[in-house]
Motif scaffolding. Structure first.
Motif, PDB file in Angstrom:
ATOM      1  N   MET A   1      66.418  51.192  16.982  1.00  0.00           N
ATOM      2  CA  MET A   1      67.682  51.016  17.705  1.00  0.00           C
ATOM      3  C   MET A   1      68.316  49.687  17.303  1.00  0.00           C
ATOM      4  SD  MET A   1      68.032  51.974  21.750  1.00  0.00           S
ATOM      5  CE  MET A   1      68.047  50.301  22.364  1.00  0.00           C
ATOM      6  N   PRO A   2      69.617  49.684  17.018  1.00  0.00           N
ATOM      7  CA  PRO A   2      70.224  48.411  16.598  1.00  0.00           C
ATOM      8  C   PRO A   2      70.190  47.372  17.722  1.00  0.00           C
ATOM      9  CG  PRO A   2      71.828  50.241  16.460  1.00  0.00           C
ATOM     10  CD  PRO A   2      70.577  50.785  17.077  1.00  0.00           C
ATOM     11  N   ILE A   3      70.099  46.116  17.317  1.00  0.00           N
ATOM     12  CA  ILE A   3      70.182  45.023  18.293  1.00  0.00           C
ATOM     13  C   ILE A   3      71.525  45.148  19.009  1.00  0.00           C
ATOM     14  CG2 ILE A   3      71.189  43.324  16.685  1.00  0.00           C
ATOM     15  CD1 ILE A   3      69.347  41.223  18.033  1.00  0.00           C
ATOM     16  N   SER A   4      71.565  44.704  20.251  1.00  0.00           N
ATOM     17  CA  SER A   4      72.796  44.826  21.033  1.00  0.00           C
ATOM     18  C   SER A   4      72.978  43.541  21.837  1.00  0.00           C
ATOM     19  CB  SER A   4      72.683  46.014  21.988  1.00  0.00           C
ATOM     20  OG  SER A   4      71.703  45.727  22.979  1.00  0.00           O
ATOM     21  N   MET A   5      74.128  43.417  22.464  1.00  0.00           N
ATOM     22  CA  MET A   5      74.389  42.224  23.278  1.00  0.00           C
ATOM     23  C   MET A   5      73.338  42.091  24.383  1.00  0.00           C
ATOM     24  SD  MET A   5      76.896  40.430  22.058  1.00  0.00           S
ATOM     25  CE  MET A   5      77.647  39.460  23.384  1.00  0.00           C
ATOM     26  N   TYR A   6      72.927  43.217  24.941  1.00  0.00           N
ATOM     27  CA  TYR A   6      71.874  43.171  25.968  1.00  0.00           C
ATOM     28  C   TYR A   6      70.559  42.687  25.361  1.00  0.00           C
ATOM     29  CZ  TYR A   6      68.510  44.697  29.478  1.00  0.00           C
ATOM     30  OH  TYR A   6      67.485  44.731  30.394  1.00  0.00           O
ATOM     31  N   GLN A   7      70.159  43.314  24.256  1.00  0.00           N
ATOM     32  CA  GLN A   7      68.869  42.989  23.630  1.00  0.00           C
ATOM     33  C   GLN A   7      68.805  41.545  23.135  1.00  0.00           C
ATOM     34  OE1 GLN A   7      66.124  44.587  23.650  1.00  0.00           O
ATOM     35  NE2 GLN A   7      66.894  46.497  24.534  1.00  0.00           N
ATOM     36  N   ALA A   8      69.973  40.995  22.798  1.00  0.00           N
ATOM     37  CA  ALA A   8      70.005  39.619  22.289  1.00  0.00           C
ATOM     38  C   ALA A   8      70.052  38.592  23.421  1.00  0.00           C
ATOM     39  CB  ALA A   8      71.209  39.427  21.374  1.00  0.00           C
ATOM     40  N   SER A   9      70.182  39.056  24.665  1.00  0.00           N
ATOM     41  CA  SER A   9      70.355  38.094  25.767  1.00  0.00           C
ATOM     42  C   SER A   9      69.303  38.271  26.861  1.00  0.00           C
ATOM     43  CB  SER A   9      71.767  38.210  26.351  1.00  0.00           C
ATOM     44  OG  SER A   9      72.032  39.527  26.819  1.00  0.00           O
ATOM     45  N   VAL A  10      69.390  39.349  27.622  1.00  0.00           N
ATOM     46  CA  VAL A  10      68.565  39.485  28.831  1.00  0.00           C
ATOM     47  C   VAL A  10      67.056  39.358  28.565  1.00  0.00           C
ATOM     48  CG1 VAL A  10      67.900  41.107  30.661  1.00  0.00           C
ATOM     49  CG2 VAL A  10      70.322  40.635  30.219  1.00  0.00           C
ATOM     50  N   PRO A  11      66.489  40.067  27.575  1.00  0.00           N
ATOM     51  CA  PRO A  11      65.040  39.913  27.372  1.00  0.00           C
ATOM     52  C   PRO A  11      64.653  38.481  26.983  1.00  0.00           C
ATOM     53  CG  PRO A  11      65.869  41.868  26.225  1.00  0.00           C
ATOM     54  CD  PRO A  11      67.066  41.093  26.678  1.00  0.00           C
ATOM     55  N   ALA A  12      65.549  37.801  26.243  1.00  0.00           N
ATOM     56  CA  ALA A  12      65.268  36.407  25.857  1.00  0.00           C
ATOM     57  C   ALA A  12      65.250  35.514  27.100  1.00  0.00           C
ATOM     58  CB  ALA A  12      66.319  35.918  24.866  1.00  0.00           C
ATOM     59  N   PHE A  13      66.236  35.711  27.980  1.00  0.00           N
ATOM     60  CA  PHE A  13      66.276  34.904  29.212  1.00  0.00           C
ATOM     61  C   PHE A  13      65.040  35.152  30.066  1.00  0.00           C
ATOM     62  CE2 PHE A  13      71.161  35.318  28.901  1.00  0.00           C
ATOM     63  CZ  PHE A  13      71.262  34.132  28.191  1.00  0.00           C
ATOM     64  N   LEU A  14      64.699  36.435  30.230  1.00  0.00           N
ATOM     65  CA  LEU A  14      63.589  36.764  31.132  1.00  0.00           C
ATOM     66  C   LEU A  14      62.252  36.231  30.611  1.00  0.00           C
ATOM     67  CD1 LEU A  14      64.612  40.370  32.268  1.00  0.00           C
ATOM     68  CD2 LEU A  14      64.776  38.236  33.587  1.00  0.00           C
ATOM     69  N   SER A  15      62.026  36.333  29.300  1.00  0.00           N
ATOM     70  CA  SER A  15      60.764  35.798  28.754  1.00  0.00           C
ATOM     71  C   SER A  15      60.650  34.308  29.014  1.00  0.00           C
ATOM     72  CB  SER A  15      60.696  35.948  27.233  1.00  0.00           C
ATOM     73  OG  SER A  15      60.729  37.265  26.847  1.00  0.00           O
ATOM     74  N   MET A  16      61.707  33.597  28.671  1.00  0.00           N
ATOM     75  CA  MET A  16      61.627  32.139  28.764  1.00  0.00           C
ATOM     76  C   MET A  16      61.536  31.683  30.217  1.00  0.00           C
ATOM     77  SD  MET A  16      61.308  29.316  27.151  1.00  0.00           S
ATOM     78  CE  MET A  16      61.407  29.992  25.489  1.00  0.00           C
ATOM     79  N   LEU A  17      62.232  32.363  31.118  1.00  0.00           N
ATOM     80  CA  LEU A  17      62.137  31.984  32.534  1.00  0.00           C
ATOM     81  C   LEU A  17      60.715  32.218  33.059  1.00  0.00           C
ATOM     82  CD1 LEU A  17      65.574  33.311  33.862  1.00  0.00           C
ATOM     83  CD2 LEU A  17      64.922  30.912  33.531  1.00  0.00           C
ATOM     84  N   LYS A  18      60.116  33.307  32.598  1.00  0.00           N
ATOM     85  CA  LYS A  18      58.714  33.577  32.969  1.00  0.00           C
ATOM     86  C   LYS A  18      57.806  32.468  32.418  1.00  0.00           C
ATOM     87  CE  LYS A  18      55.188  37.023  32.080  1.00  0.00           C
ATOM     88  NZ  LYS A  18      54.826  37.893  30.960  1.00  0.00           N
ATOM     89  N   ASN A  19      58.064  32.071  31.164  1.00  0.00           N
ATOM     90  CA  ASN A  19      57.245  31.012  30.562  1.00  0.00           C
ATOM     91  C   ASN A  19      57.432  29.690  31.292  1.00  0.00           C
ATOM     92  OD1 ASN A  19      56.761  33.075  28.787  1.00  0.00           O
ATOM     93  ND2 ASN A  19      57.950  32.201  27.104  1.00  0.00           N
ATOM     94  N   LEU A  20      58.662  29.410  31.711  1.00  0.00           N
ATOM     95  CA  LEU A  20      58.919  28.167  32.455  1.00  0.00           C
ATOM     96  C   LEU A  20      58.138  28.158  33.770  1.00  0.00           C
ATOM     97  CD1 LEU A  20      62.726  27.223  32.173  1.00  0.00           C
ATOM     98  CD2 LEU A  20      60.745  25.929  31.334  1.00  0.00           C
ATOM     99  N   THR A  21      58.057  29.305  34.397  1.00  0.00           N
ATOM    100  CA  THR A  21      57.290  29.393  35.644  1.00  0.00           C
ATOM    101  C   THR A  21      55.817  29.056  35.396  1.00  0.00           C
ATOM    102  OG1 THR A  21      58.805  31.071  36.470  1.00  0.00           O
ATOM    103  CG2 THR A  21      56.669  30.935  37.557  1.00  0.00           C
ATOM    104  N   ALA A  22      55.260  29.601  34.328  1.00  0.00           N
ATOM    105  CA  ALA A  22      53.855  29.321  34.001  1.00  0.00           C
ATOM    106  C   ALA A  22      53.669  27.846  33.648  1.00  0.00           C
ATOM    107  CB  ALA A  22      53.399  30.219  32.854  1.00  0.00           C
ATOM    108  N   ILE A  23      54.664  27.260  33.008  1.00  0.00           N
ATOM    109  CA  ILE A  23      54.611  25.841  32.654  1.00  0.00           C
ATOM    110  C   ILE A  23      54.655  24.986  33.925  1.00  0.00           C
ATOM    111  CG2 ILE A  23      56.055  24.018  31.627  1.00  0.00           C
ATOM    112  CD1 ILE A  23      56.605  26.017  29.283  1.00  0.00           C
ATOM    113  N   ILE A  24      55.462  25.396  34.878  1.00  0.00           N
ATOM    114  CA  ILE A  24      55.523  24.656  36.153  1.00  0.00           C
ATOM    115  C   ILE A  24      54.178  24.758  36.875  1.00  0.00           C
ATOM    116  CG2 ILE A  24      56.623  24.555  38.434  1.00  0.00           C
ATOM    117  CD1 ILE A  24      59.266  25.338  37.072  1.00  0.00           C
TER     118      ILE A  24
END
Lengths: 168, 168
Positions: A1-24
């Motif tokens: 499936m081609p990359i899309s505006m959703y795929q380029a944004s939401v999953p990136a935000f969610l991963s990093m926010l999850k990682n920030l929580t683990a870092i905290i």
């Protein structure tokens, strides 16, 4: 499936926010172990005129929230910047993730040409959706996530690149 | 036009590498004005076990080079990490930009599902093109660009978010 505006944004935000929580979590454990008052880390800055850890987390979260909403053409909710503890910062992230998770691909895909207007420091900035995401939102989001990480790393919290990237 | 693997990668790399060059120019001017030996900034670290400024720039540039080549299925050229001056770091960035500019949308678009294998610390990592870009390359690229910025900012170089983001 081609990359899309959703795929380029939401999953990136969610991963990093999850990682920030683990870092905290690691920062919290480090503070307890070394008998450092949590607010020392929460208020730490890399330079006197840079934002402290708490603000870096708030801004990173706000880029995730604001970008997702704006790409979807939705109202951007305002969250007060009142967090003073690690638990409150984690709650801010969790609230942000829940908001971001409320959008699906169909809300955001096709937003490449959407007109987006921001008011920053009293000045209006006009973007189209795609350059807004690629040249403004993602660099800003990672800028504040990295600076939050760097503050803790500088203070001795035992975190590494693997914590920043999380499970890929 | 829908966002594509090319649009989500190459223009982002090129903008930030250009901005890093302008930031290095400011660091150079700052060092001269304050009579600070350039190598003090070039070797500065946010923490004793973090990489110095020069290495942060090299790694950021290498993520741009490696990601572009791998998404295109091309050989990744190896550049020796020998830069010791601001001029050499700018030349490293310029060489990297020239390499990245050698790829066009047709080389990179459609790479969402491409198999990508990296060897990191002796361990093989396997990715598909899209998660490699969204969850590995871009976060890593911005991580090192931000850390390079933060080192200079910490040392007093007069740079701000506008320098990091450049002209949008």
């Amino acid at each position: 499936m081609p990359i899309s505006m959703y795929q380029a944004s939401v999953p990136a935000f969610l991963s990093m926010l999850k990682n920030l929580t683990a870092i905290i979590d690691k920062a919290e454990a480090f503070a307890a172990e070394h008998k450092i008052a949590p607010e020392v880390l929460i208020n730490w800055r890399l330079a006197p005129d840079m934002f402290p850890f708490s603000r870096q987390v708030q801004i990173a979260a706000d880029f995730a929230k604001g970008t997702t909403a704006r790409l979807a053409g939705a109202e951007v909710p305002s969250y007060p910047d009142e967090e003073k503890t690690f638990a409150e910062l984690k709650a801010r992230i969790a609230k942000t993730m829940k908001f971001v998770e409320g959008f699906s691909a169909k809300d955001i895909d096709g937003s490449e040409g959407r007109d987006i207007t921001l008011t920053i420091g009293g000045q209006q900035m006009h973007f189209k959706g795609q350059p807004y995401l690629v040249h403004f939102s993602l660099p800003n989001f990672y800028f504040h996530a990295t600076t939050a990480y760097a503050i803790l790393r500088r203070c001795g919290v035992e975190i590494g690149k693997r914590d920043f990237l999380g499970e890929i």
